[in-house]
Design a protein around this motif. Structure first.
Motif, mmCIF file in Angstrom:
data_model
loop_
_atom_site.group_PDB
_atom_site.id
_atom_site.type_symbol
_atom_site.label_atom_id
_atom_site.label_comp_id
_atom_site.label_asym_id
_atom_site.label_seq_id
_atom_site.Cartn_x
_atom_site.Cartn_y
_atom_site.Cartn_z
ATOM 1 N N VAL A 116 1.527 -10.661 105.667
ATOM 2 C CA VAL A 116 0.897 -9.353 105.545
ATOM 3 C C VAL A 116 1.831 -8.277 106.080
ATOM 4 N N ALA A 130 -3.077 -8.086 109.901
ATOM 5 C CA ALA A 130 -2.943 -9.495 109.526
ATOM 6 C C ALA A 130 -4.009 -10.357 110.190
ATOM 7 N N THR A 141 -2.563 -16.387 108.567
ATOM 8 C CA THR A 141 -1.868 -15.148 108.219
ATOM 9 C C THR A 141 -0.767 -14.867 109.233
#
Length: 233
Positions: A116, A130, A141
């Motif tokens: 992210v 994230a 993530t």
């Protein structure tokens, strides 16, 4: 078949809230962030890159899914929505999560983890974009930010793959001395990136996977392509 974000009642919350309410939500949710690897993460095959652009009151998100072995694109999904929240430092997820989730829910392919463009736990309340998205999607993530938000660090060596610790100095969080990420050189001689775990992953694994996604550019290929798809002329 498409899939949806978590419908858990303790994770759902409104997005159009005051800044004080948003900070309280972050304080509540950060306790749910897992800093341990999800089962099977070491056998990950598919990675998603996530990026959001905001312009003239509209937010556009792109999610690009790639094979980890050769970084070939498997699927691209995008969404555009009115921007629900003003720009407030530390509250980026309230501005970008809704449109990112709208794009994510268009995917027919579920990735094994996501990179992210934003912070993970390298955040005053340990809940950057994230981490927030990881909770909502119940997905590992990694925060992969181009700039530092909080923390102090030494400069990593110039060679690709070198990194130094990113440590919270307490000026914003009041929690000094905590390791919150790493400053990673993804390409020799270029500016490093700020890597932090988002959710369901530990920092060493986040660093290994971020490097595995690099293809000669400063940005890992998933977020580089997501940035291109989320951008506007």
């Amino acid at each position: 078949m498409s899939w949806r974000a978590s419908q858990s009642s303790d994770l759902r919350h409104p997005w159009n809230v005051s800044a004080a309410e948003a900070r309280a939500i972050q304080q509540r949710l950060q306790r749910r962030v897992s800093r341990r690897n999800a089962p099977g993460l070491q056998r990950a095959r598919l990675v998603a890159g996530v990026d959001v652009s905001v312009k003239h009151g509209l937010s556009r998100a792109a999610v690009v899914v790639l094979r980890l072995t050769d970084l070939e694109v498997v699927e691209v999904a995008a969404a555009e929505t009115p921007t629900p929240f003003p720009y407030v430092p530390g509250l980026l997820s309230f501005r970008e999560c809704p449109v990112a989730t709208a794009a994510f829910e268009k995917l027919a392919t579920r990735p094994d983890f996501a990179l992210v463009d934003g912070q993970g736990i390298a955040h005053p309340r340990r809940l950057g974009l994230a981490s927030h998205l990881g909770l909502l999607w119940d997905l590992p993530t990694i925060g992969c930010a181009k700039t530092r938000f909080i923390g102090v660090h030494d400069e990593p060596h110039a060679e690709a793959g070198c990194y130094t610790d990113l440590v919270d100095d307490g000026r914003l969080s009041g929690l000094p001395g905590e390791l919150i990420g790493a400053v990673l050189r993804t390409r020799t001689g270029v500016k490093p990136l700020y890597i932090s775990l988002g959710h369901r992953i530990d920092l060493p694994t986040a660093l290994d996977l971020a490097l595995a996604c690099c293809a000669g550019y400063r940005l890992p290929e998933p977020t580089r392509l997501a940035h291109l798809h989320a951008g506007r002329d």
